[in-house]
Scaffold this motif. Structure first.
Motif, PDB file in Angstrom:
ATOM      1  N   ALA A   1     -17.604  85.710  14.718  1.00  0.00           N
ATOM      2  CA  ALA A   1     -16.225  85.414  14.297  1.00  0.00           C
ATOM      3  C   ALA A   1     -15.656  86.510  13.402  1.00  0.00           C
ATOM      4  O   ALA A   1     -14.499  86.927  13.568  1.00  0.00           O
ATOM      5  N   GLU A   2     -16.442  87.009  12.472  1.00  0.00           N
ATOM      6  CA  GLU A   2     -15.968  88.052  11.553  1.00  0.00           C
ATOM      7  C   GLU A   2     -15.677  89.354  12.297  1.00  0.00           C
ATOM      8  O   GLU A   2     -14.635  89.977  12.103  1.00  0.00           O
ATOM      9  N   ARG A   3     -16.591  89.746  13.155  1.00  0.00           N
ATOM     10  CA  ARG A   3     -16.390  90.997  13.899  1.00  0.00           C
ATOM     11  C   ARG A   3     -15.204  90.876  14.858  1.00  0.00           C
ATOM     12  O   ARG A   3     -14.453  91.831  15.041  1.00  0.00           O
ATOM     13  N   LEU A   4     -15.036  89.722  15.465  1.00  0.00           N
ATOM     14  CA  LEU A   4     -13.909  89.509  16.365  1.00  0.00           C
ATOM     15  C   LEU A   4     -12.592  89.652  15.600  1.00  0.00           C
ATOM     16  O   LEU A   4     -11.653  90.275  16.092  1.00  0.00           O
ATOM     17  N   SER A   5     -12.545  89.122  14.407  1.00  0.00           N
ATOM     18  CA  SER A   5     -11.351  89.249  13.571  1.00  0.00           C
ATOM     19  C   SER A   5     -11.063  90.725  13.277  1.00  0.00           C
ATOM     20  O   SER A   5      -9.913  91.179  13.348  1.00  0.00           O
ATOM     21  N   GLU A   6     -12.098  91.489  12.964  1.00  0.00           N
ATOM     22  CA  GLU A   6     -11.942  92.922  12.698  1.00  0.00           C
ATOM     23  C   GLU A   6     -11.440  93.655  13.936  1.00  0.00           C
ATOM     24  O   GLU A   6     -10.554  94.512  13.852  1.00  0.00           O
ATOM     25  N   ILE A   7     -11.995  93.337  15.080  1.00  0.00           N
ATOM     26  CA  ILE A   7     -11.602  93.980  16.334  1.00  0.00           C
ATOM     27  C   ILE A   7     -10.141  93.688  16.651  1.00  0.00           C
ATOM     28  O   ILE A   7      -9.386  94.591  17.032  1.00  0.00           O
ATOM     29  N   MET A   8      -9.729  92.447  16.475  1.00  0.00           N
ATOM     30  CA  MET A   8      -8.335  92.091  16.749  1.00  0.00           C
ATOM     31  C   MET A   8      -7.389  92.834  15.806  1.00  0.00           C
ATOM     32  O   MET A   8      -6.330  93.300  16.216  1.00  0.00           O
ATOM     33  N   THR A   9      -7.776  92.973  14.549  1.00  0.00           N
ATOM     34  CA  THR A   9      -6.963  93.713  13.579  1.00  0.00           C
ATOM     35  C   THR A   9      -6.859  95.180  13.976  1.00  0.00           C
ATOM     36  O   THR A   9      -5.767  95.755  13.948  1.00  0.00           O
ATOM     37  N   ILE A  10      -7.969  95.779  14.354  1.00  0.00           N
ATOM     38  CA  ILE A  10      -7.962  97.184  14.774  1.00  0.00           C
ATOM     39  C   ILE A  10      -7.072  97.368  15.995  1.00  0.00           C
ATOM     40  O   ILE A  10      -6.250  98.287  16.050  1.00  0.00           O
ATOM     41  N   ALA A  11      -7.234  96.512  16.992  1.00  0.00           N
ATOM     42  CA  ALA A  11      -6.454  96.629  18.234  1.00  0.00           C
ATOM     43  C   ALA A  11      -4.961  96.530  17.958  1.00  0.00           C
ATOM     44  O   ALA A  11      -4.156  97.276  18.530  1.00  0.00           O
ATOM     45  N   LYS A  12      -4.568  95.624  17.068  1.00  0.00           N
ATOM     46  CA  LYS A  12      -3.141  95.442  16.759  1.00  0.00           C
ATOM     47  C   LYS A  12      -2.617  96.551  15.848  1.00  0.00           C
ATOM     48  O   LYS A  12      -1.516  97.056  16.047  1.00  0.00           O
ATOM     49  N   THR A  13      -3.395  96.943  14.857  1.00  0.00           N
ATOM     50  CA  THR A  13      -2.969  97.963  13.907  1.00  0.00           C
ATOM     51  C   THR A  13      -2.765  99.306  14.576  1.00  0.00           C
ATOM     52  O   THR A  13      -1.781 100.006  14.308  1.00  0.00           O
ATOM     53  N   TYR A  14      -3.685  99.677  15.444  1.00  0.00           N
ATOM     54  CA  TYR A  14      -3.624 100.993  16.074  1.00  0.00           C
ATOM     55  C   TYR A  14      -2.991 100.968  17.448  1.00  0.00           C
ATOM     56  O   TYR A  14      -2.946 101.993  18.118  1.00  0.00           O
ATOM     57  N   ASN A  15      -2.515  99.799  17.883  1.00  0.00           N
ATOM     58  CA  ASN A  15      -1.823  99.672  19.173  1.00  0.00           C
ATOM     59  C   ASN A  15      -2.562 100.437  20.278  1.00  0.00           C
ATOM     60  O   ASN A  15      -2.014 101.317  20.933  1.00  0.00           O
ATOM     61  N   LEU A  16      -3.825 100.090  20.446  1.00  0.00           N
ATOM     62  CA  LEU A  16      -4.683 100.786  21.404  1.00  0.00           C
ATOM     63  C   LEU A  16      -4.162 100.612  22.823  1.00  0.00           C
ATOM     64  O   LEU A  16      -3.664  99.554  23.190  1.00  0.00           O
ATOM     65  N   PRO A  17      -4.283 101.654  23.625  1.00  0.00           N
ATOM     66  CA  PRO A  17      -3.757 101.594  24.991  1.00  0.00           C
ATOM     67  C   PRO A  17      -4.497 100.589  25.860  1.00  0.00           C
ATOM     68  O   PRO A  17      -5.689 100.352  25.671  1.00  0.00           O
ATOM     69  N   ASP A  18      -3.778 100.003  26.802  1.00  0.00           N
ATOM     70  CA  ASP A  18      -4.402  99.068  27.738  1.00  0.00           C
ATOM     71  C   ASP A  18      -5.323  99.799  28.707  1.00  0.00           C
ATOM     72  O   ASP A  18      -6.349  99.286  29.092  1.00  0.00           O
ATOM     73  N   LYS A  19      -4.928 100.988  29.105  1.00  0.00           N
ATOM     74  CA  LYS A  19      -5.715 101.743  30.079  1.00  0.00           C
ATOM     75  C   LYS A  19      -6.600 102.744  29.348  1.00  0.00           C
ATOM     76  O   LYS A  19      -6.140 103.521  28.524  1.00  0.00           O
ATOM     77  N   VAL A  20      -7.876 102.697  29.662  1.00  0.00           N
ATOM     78  CA  VAL A  20      -8.835 103.657  29.135  1.00  0.00           C
ATOM     79  C   VAL A  20      -9.469 104.306  30.347  1.00  0.00           C
ATOM     80  O   VAL A  20      -9.918 103.629  31.268  1.00  0.00           O
ATOM     81  N   THR A  21      -9.499 105.619  30.374  1.00  0.00           N
ATOM     82  CA  THR A  21     -10.080 106.311  31.527  1.00  0.00           C
ATOM     83  C   THR A  21     -11.562 106.535  31.296  1.00  0.00           C
ATOM     84  O   THR A  21     -12.037 106.555  30.163  1.00  0.00           O
ATOM     85  N   GLY A  22     -12.279 106.718  32.391  1.00  0.00           N
ATOM     86  CA  GLY A  22     -13.685 107.029  32.286  1.00  0.00           C
ATOM     87  C   GLY A  22     -14.597 105.938  32.694  1.00  0.00           C
ATOM     88  O   GLY A  22     -14.354 104.843  32.891  1.00  0.00           O
TER      89      GLY A  22
END
Length: 80
Positions: free
Chosen positions: A59-80
């Motif tokens: 639960a804690e790590r998931l919360s961190e991941i969601m914050t990172i994804a929203k804060t840095y607006n990570l792209p939907d498409k990742v190549t590779g």
């Protein structure tokens, strides 16, 4: 822990994995990951558990991941 489509996509993006690489790591097809992320198919409890196991998600790590994804607006498409 049961993951949502948004959470699955965020985990994949934070780990900078393409849908194909992410799918391989959890033992499903990239099509399944696509359908889950676009809300066309629910993620099974078994696959949620596998994602949590492979990526060390609690639960804690998931919360961190969601914050990172929203804060840095990570792209939907990742190549590779």
């Amino acid at each position: 822990m049961h993951l949502t489509a948004e959470q699955v996509a965020a985990i994949r993006r934070v780990f900078a994995l393409s849908q194909r690489k992410f799918a391989e790591s959890i033992g499903v097809s990239d099509t399944y990951v696509y359908f889950v992320e676009t809300g066309q198919k629910p993620i099974s409890s078994k696959v949620s558990a596998k994602v949590a196991e492979v990526y060390g998600i609690d639960a804690e790590r998931l919360s961190e991941i969601m914050t990172i994804a929203k804060t840095y607006n990570l792209p939907d498409k990742v190549t590779g």
